[in-house]
Motif scaffolding. Sequence first.
Motif, PDB file in Angstrom:
ATOM      1  N   ALA A  88      -5.412 -27.397 -22.385  1.00 52.98           N
ATOM      2  CA  ALA A  88      -5.685 -28.620 -21.883  1.00 52.98           C
ATOM      3  C   ALA A  88      -5.427 -29.828 -22.642  1.00 52.98           C
ATOM      4  O   ALA A  88      -6.066 -29.764 -23.975  1.00 52.98           O
ATOM      5  CB  ALA A  88      -6.931 -28.800 -21.168  1.00 52.98           C
ATOM      6  N   VAL A  89      -4.685 -30.945 -22.735  1.00 54.37           N
ATOM      7  CA  VAL A  89      -4.598 -31.823 -23.467  1.00 54.37           C
ATOM      8  C   VAL A  89      -4.711 -33.099 -23.274  1.00 54.37           C
ATOM      9  O   VAL A  89      -4.694 -34.179 -24.082  1.00 54.37           O
ATOM     10  CB  VAL A  89      -3.013 -31.871 -24.238  1.00 54.37           C
ATOM     11  N   SER A  90      -5.200 -33.288 -21.933  1.00 60.56           N
ATOM     12  CA  SER A  90      -5.460 -34.550 -21.382  1.00 60.56           C
ATOM     13  C   SER A  90      -7.093 -34.772 -20.997  1.00 60.56           C
ATOM     14  O   SER A  90      -7.783 -33.577 -20.551  1.00 60.56           O
ATOM     15  CB  SER A  90      -4.707 -35.282 -20.551  1.00 60.56           C
ATOM     16  N   VAL A  91      -7.874 -35.772 -20.877  1.00 56.21           N
ATOM     17  CA  VAL A  91      -9.058 -35.908 -20.340  1.00 56.21           C
ATOM     18  C   VAL A  91      -8.954 -35.308 -18.897  1.00 56.21           C
ATOM     19  O   VAL A  91      -9.866 -34.556 -18.391  1.00 56.21           O
ATOM     20  CB  VAL A  91      -9.553 -37.285 -20.268  1.00 56.21           C
ATOM     21  N   ARG A  92      -8.054 -35.685 -18.110  1.00 56.74           N
ATOM     22  CA  ARG A  92      -7.953 -35.060 -16.738  1.00 56.74           C
ATOM     23  C   ARG A  92      -7.681 -33.464 -16.666  1.00 56.74           C
ATOM     24  O   ARG A  92      -8.545 -32.984 -16.190  1.00 56.74           O
ATOM     25  CB  ARG A  92      -6.835 -35.513 -15.986  1.00 56.74           C
ATOM     26  N   GLN A  93      -7.147 -33.031 -17.615  1.00 58.51           N
ATOM     27  CA  GLN A  93      -6.864 -31.415 -17.770  1.00 58.51           C
ATOM     28  C   GLN A  93      -8.329 -31.222 -18.102  1.00 58.51           C
ATOM     29  O   GLN A  93      -8.563 -30.027 -17.557  1.00 58.51           O
ATOM     30  CB  GLN A  93      -5.490 -31.198 -18.534  1.00 58.51           C
ATOM     31  N   VAL A  94      -9.033 -31.561 -19.068  1.00 62.28           N
ATOM     32  CA  VAL A  94     -10.213 -31.194 -19.433  1.00 62.28           C
ATOM     33  C   VAL A  94     -11.156 -31.184 -18.429  1.00 62.28           C
ATOM     34  O   VAL A  94     -12.150 -30.031 -17.883  1.00 62.28           O
ATOM     35  CB  VAL A  94     -10.812 -31.823 -20.581  1.00 62.28           C
ATOM     36  N   ALA A  95     -11.123 -32.153 -17.520  1.00 62.62           N
ATOM     37  CA  ALA A  95     -11.991 -32.313 -16.391  1.00 62.62           C
ATOM     38  C   ALA A  95     -11.934 -31.391 -15.280  1.00 62.62           C
ATOM     39  O   ALA A  95     -12.397 -30.752 -14.682  1.00 62.62           O
ATOM     40  CB  ALA A  95     -11.984 -33.744 -15.786  1.00 62.62           C
ATOM     41  N   GLN A  96     -10.366 -31.054 -14.949  1.00 66.36           N
ATOM     42  CA  GLN A  96      -9.947 -30.073 -14.009  1.00 66.36           C
ATOM     43  C   GLN A  96     -10.583 -28.517 -14.334  1.00 66.36           C
ATOM     44  O   GLN A  96     -11.041 -27.847 -13.635  1.00 66.36           O
ATOM     45  CB  GLN A  96      -8.600 -30.198 -13.925  1.00 66.36           C
ATOM     46  N   HIS A  97     -10.314 -28.521 -15.594  1.00 60.19           N
ATOM     47  CA  HIS A  97     -10.833 -27.131 -16.310  1.00 60.19           C
ATOM     48  C   HIS A  97     -12.543 -27.047 -16.140  1.00 60.19           C
ATOM     49  O   HIS A  97     -13.078 -25.971 -15.771  1.00 60.19           O
ATOM     50  CB  HIS A  97     -10.520 -27.141 -17.859  1.00 60.19           C
ATOM     51  N   ALA A  98     -13.161 -28.049 -16.454  1.00 63.18           N
ATOM     52  CA  ALA A  98     -14.381 -28.043 -16.507  1.00 63.18           C
ATOM     53  C   ALA A  98     -14.881 -27.730 -14.814  1.00 63.18           C
ATOM     54  O   ALA A  98     -15.905 -26.828 -14.761  1.00 63.18           O
ATOM     55  CB  ALA A  98     -15.079 -29.147 -16.630  1.00 63.18           C
ATOM     56  N   LYS A  99     -14.176 -28.508 -14.011  1.00 58.46           N
ATOM     57  CA  LYS A  99     -14.626 -28.072 -12.580  1.00 58.46           C
ATOM     58  C   LYS A  99     -14.331 -26.739 -11.882  1.00 58.46           C
ATOM     59  O   LYS A  99     -15.105 -26.311 -11.176  1.00 58.46           O
ATOM     60  CB  LYS A  99     -13.950 -29.052 -11.718  1.00 58.46           C
ATOM     61  N   ARG A 100     -13.282 -26.261 -12.706  1.00 57.01           N
ATOM     62  CA  ARG A 100     -12.923 -24.838 -12.291  1.00 57.01           C
ATOM     63  C   ARG A 100     -13.472 -23.698 -12.882  1.00 57.01           C
ATOM     64  O   ARG A 100     -14.214 -22.816 -12.239  1.00 57.01           O
ATOM     65  CB  ARG A 100     -11.120 -24.711 -12.730  1.00 57.01           C
ATOM     66  N   VAL A 101     -13.942 -24.071 -13.932  1.00 59.29           N
ATOM     67  CA  VAL A 101     -14.617 -22.801 -14.650  1.00 59.29           C
ATOM     68  C   VAL A 101     -16.267 -23.293 -14.978  1.00 59.29           C
ATOM     69  O   VAL A 101     -16.865 -22.062 -14.730  1.00 59.29           O
ATOM     70  CB  VAL A 101     -13.924 -22.999 -16.312  1.00 59.29           C
ATOM     71  N   TYR A 102     -16.716 -24.293 -14.755  1.00 54.44           N
ATOM     72  CA  TYR A 102     -18.039 -24.620 -14.728  1.00 54.44           C
ATOM     73  C   TYR A 102     -18.429 -25.446 -13.702  1.00 54.44           C
ATOM     74  O   TYR A 102     -18.850 -26.540 -13.995  1.00 54.44           O
ATOM     75  CB  TYR A 102     -18.359 -25.175 -16.247  1.00 54.44           C
ATOM     76  N   PRO A 103     -18.315 -25.042 -12.446  1.00 52.15           N
ATOM     77  CA  PRO A 103     -18.694 -25.848 -11.389  1.00 52.15           C
ATOM     78  C   PRO A 103     -19.904 -26.158 -11.360  1.00 52.15           C
ATOM     79  O   PRO A 103     -20.453 -27.355 -10.787  1.00 52.15           O
ATOM     80  CB  PRO A 103     -18.230 -24.946 -10.270  1.00 52.15           C
ATOM     81  N   GLU A 104     -20.885 -25.668 -11.940  1.00 55.49           N
ATOM     82  CA  GLU A 104     -22.451 -25.854 -11.850  1.00 55.49           C
ATOM     83  C   GLU A 104     -22.571 -27.262 -13.046  1.00 55.49           C
ATOM     84  O   GLU A 104     -23.634 -27.902 -12.669  1.00 55.49           O
ATOM     85  CB  GLU A 104     -23.411 -24.737 -12.293  1.00 55.49           C
ATOM     86  N   VAL A 105     -21.834 -27.680 -13.792  1.00 59.56           N
ATOM     87  CA  VAL A 105     -21.872 -28.619 -14.420  1.00 59.56           C
ATOM     88  C   VAL A 105     -21.081 -29.839 -14.002  1.00 59.56           C
ATOM     89  O   VAL A 105     -19.894 -29.935 -13.622  1.00 59.56           O
ATOM     90  CB  VAL A 105     -21.421 -28.418 -16.167  1.00 59.56           C
ATOM     91  N   ASN A 106     -21.925 -30.979 -13.747  1.00 62.67           N
ATOM     92  CA  ASN A 106     -21.452 -32.112 -13.336  1.00 62.67           C
ATOM     93  C   ASN A 106     -20.936 -33.251 -14.391  1.00 62.67           C
ATOM     94  O   ASN A 106     -21.745 -33.861 -14.931  1.00 62.67           O
ATOM     95  CB  ASN A 106     -22.474 -32.891 -12.284  1.00 62.67           C
ATOM     96  N   ILE A 107     -19.740 -32.918 -14.942  1.00 61.61           N
ATOM     97  CA  ILE A 107     -18.886 -33.648 -15.814  1.00 61.61           C
ATOM     98  C   ILE A 107     -17.803 -34.397 -15.495  1.00 61.61           C
ATOM     99  O   ILE A 107     -17.305 -34.307 -14.434  1.00 61.61           O
ATOM    100  CB  ILE A 107     -18.527 -32.542 -17.017  1.00 61.61           C
ATOM    101  N   THR A 108     -18.116 -35.864 -15.838  1.00 62.79           N
ATOM    102  CA  THR A 108     -17.289 -36.706 -15.445  1.00 62.79           C
ATOM    103  C   THR A 108     -16.141 -36.955 -16.795  1.00 62.79           C
ATOM    104  O   THR A 108     -16.348 -36.707 -17.733  1.00 62.79           O
ATOM    105  CB  THR A 108     -18.080 -38.047 -15.054  1.00 62.79           C
ATOM    106  N   ASP A 109     -14.971 -37.892 -16.185  1.00 64.82           N
ATOM    107  CA  ASP A 109     -14.338 -38.186 -17.336  1.00 64.82           C
ATOM    108  C   ASP A 109     -14.977 -39.225 -18.408  1.00 64.82           C
ATOM    109  O   ASP A 109     -14.425 -38.970 -19.481  1.00 64.82           O
ATOM    110  CB  ASP A 109     -12.807 -38.875 -16.624  1.00 64.82           C
ATOM    111  N   LYS A 110     -15.750 -39.813 -17.882  1.00 65.94           N
ATOM    112  CA  LYS A 110     -16.348 -40.774 -18.733  1.00 65.94           C
ATOM    113  C   LYS A 110     -17.345 -39.747 -19.998  1.00 65.94           C
ATOM    114  O   LYS A 110     -17.246 -40.463 -20.999  1.00 65.94           O
ATOM    115  CB  LYS A 110     -17.415 -41.717 -18.358  1.00 65.94           C
ATOM    116  N   ASP A 111     -17.819 -38.931 -19.457  1.00 67.26           N
ATOM    117  CA  ASP A 111     -18.776 -37.885 -20.373  1.00 67.26           C
ATOM    118  C   ASP A 111     -17.676 -37.318 -21.325  1.00 67.26           C
ATOM    119  O   ASP A 111     -18.075 -37.172 -22.599  1.00 67.26           O
ATOM    120  CB  ASP A 111     -19.190 -36.782 -19.636  1.00 67.26           C
ATOM    121  N   ILE A 112     -16.514 -37.133 -21.014  1.00 71.03           N
ATOM    122  CA  ILE A 112     -15.354 -36.613 -21.908  1.00 71.03           C
ATOM    123  C   ILE A 112     -14.934 -37.625 -22.705  1.00 71.03           C
ATOM    124  O   ILE A 112     -15.034 -37.405 -24.078  1.00 71.03           O
ATOM    125  CB  ILE A 112     -14.267 -35.648 -20.931  1.00 71.03           C
TER     126      ILE A 112
END
Length: 64
Positions: free
Chosen positions: A16-40
């Motif tokens: 993953a090379v962009s914030v959006r890709q990291v956020a998508q990865h987080a939602k897919r792999v860690y659905p229990e964590v509410n992580i936002t683009d701002k957090d990243i």
Amino acid sequence: MPTVKEIVSDAIKQKAVSVRQVAQHAKRVYPEVNITDKDINDYLYGECYGDDFERCQRINNIYG
């Protein structure tokens, strides 16, 4: 519960090379964590700019 640092590190390993890709990865792999683009973004800016970013954040919180 994984930290933002752990999630970003894992996402980078998965190419993953962009914030959006990291956020998508987080939602897919860690659905229990509410992580936002701002957090990243905050984590990445903190890693890149360190104390300068934190000082600017404090100033913005006081005067913003």
